[in-house]
Design an enzyme around this catalytic site. Structure first.
Site, PDB file in Angstrom:
ATOM      1  CG  ASP A 196      -4.287   4.995  -3.302  1.00  0.00           C
ATOM      2  OD1 ASP A 196      -3.530   4.159  -2.782  1.00  0.00           O
ATOM      3  OD2 ASP A 196      -5.432   5.231  -2.862  1.00  0.00           O
ATOM      4  CG  ASP A 254      -1.933   1.130   1.192  1.00  0.00           C
ATOM      5  OD1 ASP A 254      -2.100   1.751   0.126  1.00  0.00           O
ATOM      6  OD2 ASP A 254      -2.561   1.394   2.226  1.00  0.00           O
TER       7      ASP A 254
END
Length: 479
Positions: free
Chosen positions: A363, A156
């Site tokens: 992202d 992440d």
């Protein structure tokens, strides 16, 4: 008299071919790709053609395979795969809206989801820290401890602090995972971080602090951490030092991570999380003395393929095209780039530059890309026109999904994104443009609102985060 915007659009069309490109969007048939409809179908077998993919040979850093957590290449495939495009879109919007709620709440700005909740009489109270984990889709397998124990971790770029579930932890305190819990008592290199250390004090300033635990004689000794995610998952435990094995012979000593003893909310199959954000707790920042704070990854085109995650930059970056990259507002975690143009089928869309001023958060934990209203409307309109031969699926939940039943092949337009510095990338066709037969973009909010570059659009590109150099690199066809 023609407007300045019209002249700008004419200039973009005339001179667009002179921009720096990875794979220039051309004209005519070259700007469309004929693909088999089988490419939209999930595969049950790990692809041997991509499962052995490695980074470019000129890389000096450490690299590990990266796989989709719902795909057949995963060690323990996740069972919580979105059941439809609508669910994937919902997860993506929840994550994006949560990030924006953190950033904009203090400025008195209302997000799209909050406005909808206000209309429905709902009250939204976001968690305090970090992002939603439900939309994260890619995992890496690393070794933790001495001897090294394999841990499957969600990757992440929107999180910083890494953590794994640790033994002893019963079923009421930790969620079920297929792999055995990491047991620090069996590692010769494990050590809890002292409560009074500078590393522990920094957690408090970064809002990860959970106080200090008490040892047997009643003195404070171990540094506690706590993370709350937008999706409802909460984790807390002891902030610790340990050896992290990236590859055989490549060991990161004194890696700081959370040894979790208390979890609230459910995760699925993964043993923890690997934070790749820009704050001090993340893996790239912790290893910056060795790898320069740079890292890259390549997401495979389909869930049955394999990509890679690598620390450090290649010794030769001539194959990359770079655009400036900055932190998002005051949040070191998030990486921001500026979009300046979009083309569909080789034709540059006429979009006023000012609507891109908010930038895009890069992202990998977000599935679908989010664009401000005007760019999204222009993209949707042009894409629909290029795909007019195929029937749209009527739906109130999403607006550009196609029924390809009866078609063995379909013709899909190339979609290209242009970033600051004239860097233009062609998205992979069809897997960087379509998800389950749907256009993998959605609206983020009003013009000049911050958007998101999601993981669908990153597929097959090596994304090189040169954090110290303040730039993001793209290289096509890397996996």
């Amino acid at each position: 008299m023609a407007s300045p915007n019209l002249f700008l659009c004419i200039l973009l069309v005339v001179f667009g071919s002179h921009l720096s490109t990875i794979s220039a969007a051309g004209d005519g048939e070259q700007s469309f790709v004929v693909v088999s409809t089988r490419s939209f179908e999930a595969q049950d077998v790990c692809s041997t053609s991509t499962s052995t993919v490695t980074p470019r040979p000129n890389r000096a850093g450490a690299a590990v395979p990266l796989v989709h957590r719902h795909g057949p290449c995963a060690k323990s495939p996740s069972t919580d795969k979105p059941s439809s495009f609508a669910e994937a879109l919902h997860r993506s919007r929840v994550r994006a809206d949560y990030i924006m709620s953190r950033a904009l709440r203090g400025r008195g700005t209302t997000t799209i989801m909050e406005m909808q909740e206000q209309k429905e009489g709902k009250v939204s109270i976001p968690a305090h820290l970090d992002t939603s984990v439900d939309s994260q889709e890619y995992v890496v397998t690393l070794g933790l401890g001495t001897p090294a124990v394999e841990q499957v971790l969600l990757m992440d770029t929107g999180s910083d602090l890494s953590w794994v579930q640790c033994a002893p932890c019963n079923s009421t305190d930790c969620y079920p995972q297929k792999d055995p819990l990491f047991d620090p008592r069996k590692s010769s290199t494990y050590a809890p971080i002292p409560c009074g250390s500078d590393i522990c004090k920094r957690l408090q300033s970064d809002r990860f602090d959970n106080g200090c635990s008490m040892n047997g004689n009643g003195t404070q000794s171990q540094c506690g951490y706590r993370v709350e995610y937008g999706g409802g998952l909460k984790t807390r435990g002891v902030y610790s030092n340990e050896a992290l094995t990236m590859a055989p012979g490549v060991v990161i000593k004194d890696f700081h991570f959370g040894c979790a003893y208390k979890q609230i909310g459910s995760d699925d199959k993964s043993d923890g999380l690997l934070g790749l954000g820009g704050a001090p707790e993340s893996l790239p920042v912790q290893t910056s003395a060795v790898y320069g704070g740079s890292f890259s990854y390549c997401l495979p085109p389909v869930s049955s393929g394999t990509g890679f995650l690598a620390l450090g930059a290649p010794s030769n970056t001539s194959g990359f095209s770079f655009t400036p990259m900055t932190p998002f507002m005051d949040y070191a975690t998030f990486y921001l780039v500026k979009l300046t143009g979009i083309s569909v089928g080789g034709k540059q869309l006429c979009i006023p530059p000012k609507v891109f001023e908010g930038g895009l958060i890069v992202d990998c934990g977000n599935i679908i890309s989010h664009l401000p209203s005007t760019p999204y409307a222009k993209l949707q309109s042009a894409f629909r026109a290029a795909m007019a031969a195929y029937p749209l699926i009527p739906s109130d939940e999403y607006d550009t999904c196609y029924n390809f039943t009866g078609y063995s092949n379909v013709t899909v337009p190339k979609v290209a994104l242009t970033f600051t510095g004239g860097v233009t990338i062609d998205l992979d066709v069809p897997n960087g443009v379509l998800l389950d037969g749907c256009l993998a973009f959605t609206e983020s909010g009003p013009d000049d609102y911050v958007g998101f570059l999601g993981n669908v659009q990153m597929r097959t590109l090596e994304m090189l985060y040169d954090v110290k150099g303040g730039r993001l690199g793209f290289q096509a066809g890397a996996c």
